[in-house]
Every structure is written in structure tokens, then in C-alpha cells.
Design a protein around this motif. Sequence first.
Motif, PDB file in Angstrom:
ATOM      1  N   SER A  81      35.696  40.014  39.070  1.00 42.17           N
ATOM      2  CA  SER A  81      36.143  40.332  40.422  1.00 42.17           C
ATOM      3  C   SER A  81      37.591  40.778  40.362  1.00 42.17           C
ATOM      4  O   SER A  81      38.335  40.428  39.433  1.00 42.17           O
ATOM      5  CB  SER A  81      36.008  39.121  41.344  1.00 42.17           C
ATOM      6  OG  SER A  81      36.876  38.083  40.937  1.00 42.17           O
ATOM      7  N   ASP A  82      37.990  41.581  41.335  1.00 40.92           N
ATOM      8  CA  ASP A  82      39.349  42.100  41.416  1.00 40.92           C
ATOM      9  C   ASP A  82      39.840  41.954  42.845  1.00 40.92           C
ATOM     10  O   ASP A  82      39.093  42.214  43.797  1.00 40.92           O
ATOM     11  CB  ASP A  82      39.396  43.574  41.011  1.00 40.92           C
ATOM     12  CG  ASP A  82      38.774  43.820  39.648  1.00 40.92           C
ATOM     13  OD1 ASP A  82      39.434  43.532  38.645  1.00 40.92           O
ATOM     14  OD2 ASP A  82      37.620  44.302  39.614  1.00 40.92           O
ATOM     15  N   VAL A  83      41.087  41.539  42.989  1.00 36.54           N
ATOM     16  CA  VAL A  83      41.698  41.365  44.305  1.00 36.54           C
ATOM     17  C   VAL A  83      42.939  42.233  44.381  1.00 36.54           C
ATOM     18  O   VAL A  83      43.793  42.214  43.479  1.00 36.54           O
ATOM     19  CB  VAL A  83      42.061  39.889  44.565  1.00 36.54           C
ATOM     20  CG1 VAL A  83      42.695  39.738  45.946  1.00 36.54           C
ATOM     21  CG2 VAL A  83      40.825  39.000  44.457  1.00 36.54           C
ATOM     22  N   PHE A  84      43.047  42.995  45.476  1.00 38.57           N
ATOM     23  CA  PHE A  84      44.192  43.868  45.718  1.00 38.57           C
ATOM     24  C   PHE A  84      44.774  43.544  47.083  1.00 38.57           C
ATOM     25  O   PHE A  84      44.048  43.081  47.984  1.00 38.57           O
ATOM     26  CB  PHE A  84      43.774  45.346  45.697  1.00 38.57           C
ATOM     27  CG  PHE A  84      43.083  45.770  44.429  1.00 38.57           C
ATOM     28  CD1 PHE A  84      43.804  46.318  43.382  1.00 38.57           C
ATOM     29  CD2 PHE A  84      41.710  45.629  44.298  1.00 38.57           C
ATOM     30  CE1 PHE A  84      43.169  46.711  42.221  1.00 38.57           C
ATOM     31  CE2 PHE A  84      41.054  46.025  43.142  1.00 38.57           C
ATOM     32  CZ  PHE A  84      41.794  46.563  42.094  1.00 38.57           C
ATOM     33  N   ASP A  85      46.074  43.780  47.242  1.00 40.97           N
ATOM     34  CA  ASP A  85      46.607  43.665  48.591  1.00 40.97           C
ATOM     35  C   ASP A  85      46.215  44.909  49.384  1.00 40.97           C
ATOM     36  O   ASP A  85      45.585  45.836  48.850  1.00 40.97           O
ATOM     37  CB  ASP A  85      48.117  43.420  48.587  1.00 40.97           C
ATOM     38  CG  ASP A  85      48.942  44.612  48.117  1.00 40.97           C
ATOM     39  OD1 ASP A  85      48.412  45.736  48.055  1.00 40.97           O
ATOM     40  OD2 ASP A  85      50.133  44.419  47.820  1.00 40.97           O
ATOM     41  N   LEU A  86      46.548  44.945  50.647  1.00 40.65           N
ATOM     42  CA  LEU A  86      46.068  46.018  51.516  1.00 40.65           C
ATOM     43  C   LEU A  86      46.718  47.366  51.217  1.00 40.65           C
ATOM     44  O   LEU A  86      46.271  48.396  51.724  1.00 40.65           O
ATOM     45  CB  LEU A  86      46.275  45.633  52.981  1.00 40.65           C
ATOM     46  CG  LEU A  86      45.518  44.377  53.430  1.00 40.65           C
ATOM     47  CD1 LEU A  86      45.790  44.073  54.889  1.00 40.65           C
ATOM     48  CD2 LEU A  86      44.018  44.515  53.181  1.00 40.65           C
ATOM     49  N   LYS A  87      47.752  47.364  50.364  1.00 39.43           N
ATOM     50  CA  LYS A  87      48.374  48.613  49.934  1.00 39.43           C
ATOM     51  C   LYS A  87      47.858  49.077  48.575  1.00 39.43           C
ATOM     52  O   LYS A  87      48.308  50.098  48.062  1.00 39.43           O
ATOM     53  CB  LYS A  87      49.890  48.443  49.890  1.00 39.43           C
ATOM     54  CG  LYS A  87      50.516  48.180  51.246  1.00 39.43           C
ATOM     55  CD  LYS A  87      52.030  48.042  51.147  1.00 39.43           C
ATOM     56  CE  LYS A  87      52.644  47.796  52.516  1.00 39.43           C
ATOM     57  NZ  LYS A  87      54.136  47.632  52.433  1.00 39.43           N
ATOM     58  N   GLY A  88      46.926  48.290  47.990  1.00 41.14           N
ATOM     59  CA  GLY A  88      46.335  48.692  46.726  1.00 41.14           C
ATOM     60  C   GLY A  88      46.941  48.049  45.497  1.00 41.14           C
ATOM     61  O   GLY A  88      46.524  48.348  44.366  1.00 41.14           O
ATOM     62  N   LYS A  89      47.920  47.171  45.661  1.00 41.51           N
ATOM     63  CA  LYS A  89      48.523  46.510  44.509  1.00 41.51           C
ATOM     64  C   LYS A  89      47.614  45.396  44.017  1.00 41.51           C
ATOM     65  O   LYS A  89      47.125  44.581  44.805  1.00 41.51           O
ATOM     66  CB  LYS A  89      49.884  45.925  44.879  1.00 41.51           C
ATOM     67  CG  LYS A  89      50.570  45.223  43.707  1.00 41.51           C
ATOM     68  CD  LYS A  89      51.929  44.669  44.113  1.00 41.51           C
ATOM     69  CE  LYS A  89      52.587  43.936  42.948  1.00 41.51           C
ATOM     70  NZ  LYS A  89      53.921  43.393  43.299  1.00 41.51           N
ATOM     71  N   ARG A  90      47.371  45.348  42.696  1.00 42.96           N
ATOM     72  CA  ARG A  90      46.476  44.335  42.135  1.00 42.96           C
ATOM     73  C   ARG A  90      47.140  42.962  42.200  1.00 42.96           C
ATOM     74  O   ARG A  90      48.272  42.783  41.763  1.00 42.96           O
ATOM     75  CB  ARG A  90      46.116  44.666  40.696  1.00 42.96           C
ATOM     76  CG  ARG A  90      45.072  43.722  40.107  1.00 42.96           C
ATOM     77  CD  ARG A  90      44.514  44.227  38.808  1.00 42.96           C
ATOM     78  NE  ARG A  90      45.541  44.270  37.758  1.00 42.96           N
ATOM     79  CZ  ARG A  90      45.289  44.049  36.474  1.00 42.96           C
ATOM     80  NH1 ARG A  90      44.062  43.778  36.079  1.00 42.96           N
ATOM     81  NH2 ARG A  90      46.256  44.131  35.584  1.00 42.96           N
ATOM     82  N   LEU A  91      46.408  41.999  42.736  1.00 42.45           N
ATOM     83  CA  LEU A  91      46.885  40.626  42.849  1.00 42.45           C
ATOM     84  C   LEU A  91      46.214  39.701  41.846  1.00 42.45           C
ATOM     85  O   LEU A  91      46.876  38.843  41.255  1.00 42.45           O
ATOM     86  CB  LEU A  91      46.644  40.101  44.269  1.00 42.45           C
ATOM     87  CG  LEU A  91      47.286  40.878  45.414  1.00 42.45           C
ATOM     88  CD1 LEU A  91      46.928  40.227  46.742  1.00 42.45           C
ATOM     89  CD2 LEU A  91      48.802  40.941  45.240  1.00 42.45           C
ATOM     90  N   ASP A  92      44.911  39.843  41.709  1.00 45.89           N
ATOM     91  CA  ASP A  92      44.156  38.983  40.799  1.00 45.89           C
ATOM     92  C   ASP A  92      43.021  39.772  40.186  1.00 45.89           C
ATOM     93  O   ASP A  92      42.454  40.680  40.825  1.00 45.89           O
ATOM     94  CB  ASP A  92      43.573  37.768  41.529  1.00 45.89           C
ATOM     95  CG  ASP A  92      44.628  36.810  42.004  1.00 45.89           C
ATOM     96  OD1 ASP A  92      45.157  36.050  41.182  1.00 45.89           O
ATOM     97  OD2 ASP A  92      44.934  36.830  43.218  1.00 45.89           O
ATOM     98  N   SER A  93      42.652  39.385  38.988  1.00 49.56           N
ATOM     99  CA  SER A  93      41.496  39.998  38.331  1.00 49.56           C
ATOM    100  C   SER A  93      40.922  38.976  37.360  1.00 49.56           C
ATOM    101  O   SER A  93      41.666  38.344  36.612  1.00 49.56           O
ATOM    102  CB  SER A  93      41.910  41.265  37.586  1.00 49.56           C
ATOM    103  OG  SER A  93      40.797  41.848  36.950  1.00 49.56           O
ATOM    104  N   GLU A  94      39.609  38.801  37.404  1.00 51.60           N
ATOM    105  CA  GLU A  94      38.918  37.894  36.486  1.00 51.60           C
ATOM    106  C   GLU A  94      37.747  38.624  35.863  1.00 51.60           C
ATOM    107  O   GLU A  94      36.963  39.262  36.572  1.00 51.60           O
ATOM    108  CB  GLU A  94      38.420  36.644  37.219  1.00 51.60           C
ATOM    109  CG  GLU A  94      39.524  35.771  37.784  1.00 51.60           C
ATOM    110  CD  GLU A  94      38.979  34.524  38.456  1.00 51.60           C
ATOM    111  OE1 GLU A  94      37.735  34.422  38.590  1.00 51.60           O
ATOM    112  OE2 GLU A  94      39.778  33.665  38.853  1.00 51.60           O
ATOM    113  N   SER A  95      37.628  38.534  34.538  1.00 52.76           N
ATOM    114  CA  SER A  95      36.530  39.185  33.823  1.00 52.76           C
ATOM    115  C   SER A  95      36.109  38.313  32.657  1.00 52.76           C
ATOM    116  O   SER A  95      36.907  37.527  32.124  1.00 52.76           O
ATOM    117  CB  SER A  95      36.960  40.565  33.295  1.00 52.76           C
ATOM    118  OG  SER A  95      37.365  41.416  34.336  1.00 52.76           O
ATOM    119  N   ASN A  96      34.865  38.442  32.287  1.00 56.25           N
ATOM    120  CA  ASN A  96      34.405  37.797  31.060  1.00 56.25           C
ATOM    121  C   ASN A  96      33.248  38.589  30.483  1.00 56.25           C
ATOM    122  O   ASN A  96      32.665  39.462  31.137  1.00 56.25           O
ATOM    123  CB  ASN A  96      34.023  36.333  31.296  1.00 56.25           C
ATOM    124  CG  ASN A  96      32.758  36.163  32.126  1.00 56.25           C
ATOM    125  OD1 ASN A  96      32.001  37.095  32.363  1.00 56.25           O
ATOM    126  ND2 ASN A  96      32.510  34.943  32.586  1.00 56.25           N
TER     127      ASN A  96
END
Length: 770
Positions: free
Chosen positions: A548-563
Motif C-alpha cells: 500500500s502507498d499513502v500520499f498527501d493531497l498534493k501527491g507527496k509520498r507519506l508512507d509505503s509498505e511492500s513485501n
Amino acid sequence: MKKLYATIGAILCVLSSLSAQDNKTSNEEKYSIHIKKSAAPIKLDGLLDEEIWKTADVAKDFFLNRPYDSSFAQLQTEVRLAFDDNFLYVGAICYQPRSTYTIASLKRDFEPGTSDVFVVNLDTFKDRLNAFQFVTNPYGVQREGLIYNGGEISNYWDNKWYLHVKNYEEYWVVEMAIPFKTIRYKVIDEQNTWRINFTRNVLKRNEQSSWSPVPRNFAPSNLAFTGLMIWDEKPPKPGANVSVIPYISLATQKDFPRNEEDLSPSATSNAYPKGIGLDAKVAVTPSLNLDLTVNPDFSQVEVDKQVTNLSRFELFFPERRQFFLENNDLFGTFGFPDTRPFFSRRIGITRNPNTGLNQQVPILAGARLSGKLNDKWRIGLMNMQTRKVNFGNDTYLPAANYSVATIQRKIFNRSTIGGIFTDKENLFSDLTEQQILNYRRFNRVGGLEFNYYSKDSRFEIETYYHQSFSPDGKKDAASAAHFMGYHHPHVDLNFGVQRIGENYRADIGFVPRTGIWQLYRPATFILNPKSKSIAKYINAYGIGTEGSDVFDLKGKRLDSESNIFVFANNSAGDEAYIAYSWSFTHLFASFDPTNASDNPDPDTYRNVVELPIGDYRSRFFNMGYTSSRRYSLTGTFDYSTGKYFNGKATIWESSIAYRFQPYGIFTFDCNYTKINLPAPYNSVQYWLLGPRAELAVSKSLFFSTFFQYNTQTNNININSRLQWRFRPVSDIFLVYTDNYFAENISRYYVNAWAPKNRALILKMTYWLNI
């Protein structure tokens, strides 16, 4: 990004159309059974010697669901149906040697997956989305549940039905009598039909089977694969159905409060609350039910299972209270799992800011109308009123009124369009301005949703838009999302995108995070060995990824989790996996990754230096194993180690259970977390231990005790419950609950086992049909 969505959508639509072509003929056309009316009473004795059983249709030739779905079950089942003016009868012969029985407990509502079972799923409205489930094991222990969203099950529903099981050396016989008053259905002038399926689970053979076959990538409860039950005569027209369930309770409570700053003890307080109230169920129509409650008490509900909390956000705990369960999908499944506009635990439960523990909020009364208007429409209406709560130290939770309205229309084969509206009104009439600073006068949410499930359950879509309204009137107060999934025996693909506005609020929902875009992208590829020599040891294996990937409303990446993970299981039911995971976290505020502030000891968090705002990366190696439930001694463990923020972490989670057949299960959970961060940041070791015993002296007398030792919150919790079911769905409970400090806090002269609060409750409920 738009091109990516369109490409994925096109691929999934093609896959869906291909799967639909493979499923042109539905199960109900291949699998049907007639139900006839009995001219004479049926005695529940496990003999199946009444005349109706000799002439009834037989559902047989059960097909395997697991470990394979390519052959008939070795341990077969034969099922017959009948009815009279009051009951729907199910007679079943379950072939199985007595020596192979697996029985977890004599306790009613035993945990799924722990016993051999025979299951009846009744889809009375043929919507392939909702059904009633009735379950028994070879010792005649009962469990009932509600199926929603086409295959998910709530096992906390409780109702009246009757059963007798008789055992023989090579088979066991079931006779069920399900009162028509217990289920919801509609009678029509033409030929009446329901959808139905019967399933078996034999743990020592790891053999799941069903009458109407279900592919192995779906659970046997999946309603897309039901057969057809045809009434030769109309079922009886449901008459008046009113049930009243009064209760009385007595309790003694003692609190040992302490000053938050220096943990100095305050004056202890004693209380001796008495309770009297009732629940009522009124069948407004055969398919529309009115639930009423006056001064409800949920003291008999088991405490939540604690977890080590390393998150920056709120954790989700499931609803267990009976009043909220029937038709709960009409209220609680709008939105995504981490963005629900309605979450019933917001009503009647709150966190005490002085103790840090959950406590009940008195509910004055409530009403809930839910169910079917006709074959296409379902509605849900709820209103509840709570009292004001005084936490002490001039801290209050205001009285509040909660309202929820939902509507749902079935479209296509098993899909829905729905709408929801929620409203919370805080009542400030007897509070000062200072005491209401943390509360809004009202919060409302309105929204629309579309949920699509293909006929064969392989393809699903969920789309929603929700708008919140609060007194501040701020803009960007909406939440919207779109999800697509494709579920094939060898491929499972999912993709979701969600936007939550900066000012979206759902005060009676579950929304731990706002002001974000979020993407979901899990995928799994599953293979089955064709070589018989390999298949003896490996039933299925595969590779997959979760992310999953989380971005703020301007498109800046806040969090990302992968496996990326690989897994394998065998025909006995054991499963193991190995994984490598990586994550990115942008801290937009300083943060302590150990969450030391959850501990009441001020020294654990006062001098903690939090990680500064910035970007951090973590990497973990993960491995785990889960043993088959066929063994008396079973277990599961998960081990993770690697880089955590700017340090290292090791996490071990394990559970061992011993089945003392047939009287109960002893379980020991052990979770260990070690976090090492470089100075001056915090390093900790947390233990969370949870021994538990579930014992049944008989089918009517049950005892459970749950011990939880949590060093993160410095808390020991003991919860013991004795339950005597003296009549169907009528109980006497004796409940003891206690909280203590788990460790010494020497500087403040607090010793381990110093009490925080305790209570002893006696409660009696009685189910009365009027």
C-alpha cells in the motif's frame, strides 16, 4: 495514473467475462432438493425413523472444497429436509468413524475451525449476499451465525433452535428443528424457493466438503455456490413474532485512582450498581425486524484481546455485543475497512482518560429497524441515546444521541447500490464551556456506494463517496474510493485507490487518518503440484506481494509498505511462509516508535526523545508457521527482524493451544517486541502474555478465564466468566474482572500487582417469546 486505472480495469473486466463464460450454468440448476411437509410430528432423537424421512429427497455426493476441489469427499454426508407449521427440519447422516472425532469443547458457540462440523446455510431471500448459518458437531454442540457480503460470517448472533445428535461407530446422525420464528423469509403465491448449501469439515482428514461444490479458493460459506431448496407446499406464513429478553444485574466495583503526574493514590471509590433492563425483538413483517433496548448492560461480553501497539494511529477492535449484530452489514460495512462512516463501538464504549482503559457508557435506550422491504430493497434505521459520563478531575463525556439510516437495493445477480446517513448530536445543556472544548455539537455523514460481485464471485468492485458535515463548515470534507478484485484458484489480484479529505470527520465511524490518497495493490499466484509424489507433501504453494502507498493531497509520498512472500501448505493443513518486507515512512510530526506513553509510568515517556520530522526506511525478514487444527497440540508463530526507523527491531508472536477433548481448550499467547534505537532515542522490550482457558462442564455450564500481562501498558488484566444456560438463550453470568500494575514503578512507590480497578457482576437474562 488515469491510464493505469483504465488498463487495470480493462484487464479485470476481460478476466471477469472469461470466468462468467466458465460458469454459465449456476449451481442451483445442477443442485436442487425438494422439501415436503410432514403429516406427523417429528421427534428429535437422531433416529430418522419418521415416515417423512423415508420419502424425502436426499442431498448427497458431497464434493471436496479442501484440500482439493477435484473429487468427491471420502467421508460422505446425506441430508434430508422436512417442515411442519412451526419448524424447518434438517436430518443428516454424517459418515465418520467415532475414533476420528475432533471436538474442541461442549461450549455453545465454539470457535470456528476447532471442531468437526455439519453446517446448514439458508439464503431465504435468494440474494446470494445474506444467509443464516446453523452448525453442530458430533456431540450436538450448537453454533449459529449470520452470513453477509456473500461469504463473511458473524458468529456472535444468538437465537433459538433445537437439535439432537446420535452417535454410531461409523457415522453420526443430526436432527435439527429450526423455528420459523428464528429466521426471516417471505411467502409468495407461486412456488417458493430458497437457496441452501450443506457443508462438512473433518479436521483429522483436513477434509472440507459441500453438497453444492465450492472452488477451493473460496470458503464453503460463499453464497455464490448455493443450490436450490424447492417447497412442494408453501412454508407457513410467519405469524406474530415478539421476543422479550429482560435482564437483572448486581455488581460491586472498586476503583483505585492515581494522580496522572506522580501516581500518588487518590481516595478509593466503591460502587454497587444494580441494573434492570430489557431487549425486545419484534417482527414488524416476516423480513423486517425491530430491535429495542432499554438500559442495556453488556458486562458479560468478553474483554478485548490486547495487542502491542506500535502504530501512530487508532487500532480497530471488532463488535461483540448482541444488540448490534443482526443485519450489521447494513450499518457497519459501508466504506473501506479503515474508513467506516459507522462503527458501533463508538456507542456505549469509551476510553477513560484517567485510567487509559475502555469503559462502558450508559445507554438509556435504543431502537433499530432492519431487514428486507422486498426482494430488492433492504433498510436499516437506528437511534440510541447515551448518558453523560463523569471521569473525575472535572472531565466529562457529554450525553449524546446517535442516528443512522441506510438503504440498499439489489441489482444484477448479487450486487447492490446503497446509501447511508449518520448523525451524532452531543448534548451540552449541563456542561460548562471549558468542559465542552474537545467536542463538536454535531457531526453528520452522508454517502452512496456501489458493490458489484460477479455470479461466480471471481470479480468484485466497490465504489463509494461519503461527505461529512460539521459546525465549522470546512471544505474538503469528503471520502471516496474505488476497489477492484479478481479471485481465481491460481491468481488473486486486487487494486484499490482511496481519497480522504483533510476535513472529513466521522465521529461515529472509524477513520484513523485524513488528508491522504491511498493505494492498495496485493497480488498472489497459487500453484498446485501435479506430481503425486510431491502432492503427498505439498498441497499448494505460491508467491505473492502485499502493498500500500499513502500520499498527501498534493501527491507527496507519506508512507509505503511492500513485501514479497512465498508460501506452501500440505494436505494436512499445515502452512509456512517466508517473506521480505520494506517500508517508507515520512514523519510529519515527531514520533516515538515505541509508543512509551501508553505506560502509566511518567518516567517512561517524560524524557523520551522522539524521532524528528523526516523520512525513514525499514526492512524486515519475516517467517511464520501455522499447524493444522487436526492435532491436539497446535500452534502458530511469526518472527520478524530487521531495520526499524533508525534502529533495529525483533518481533515474535506465537500461540500454543492444547485441546482437552471434549471439555475445552487451553491457550497460551506469547508476544515479544524488542526495539533498539540509537541514543538519545528510546529502546524497549515489551512482553504480552495471554494464557487462556475455555472449559465446558456440560452443554449448559461454561467457564472461561483470560489473563493478559502487558508490559507496554504496565497492566495485568484478569477476566473470568461463568455461564449457565438454564434455558435456550437464557443465561446466568458471574463475571469477575480485574486490572493491576504489571511491573514495579519504584520511584513512585507503585508495586507490581497494585490494583487499578476490579468488579464482580452477577447477571441473569431470560428469553421470553410472546
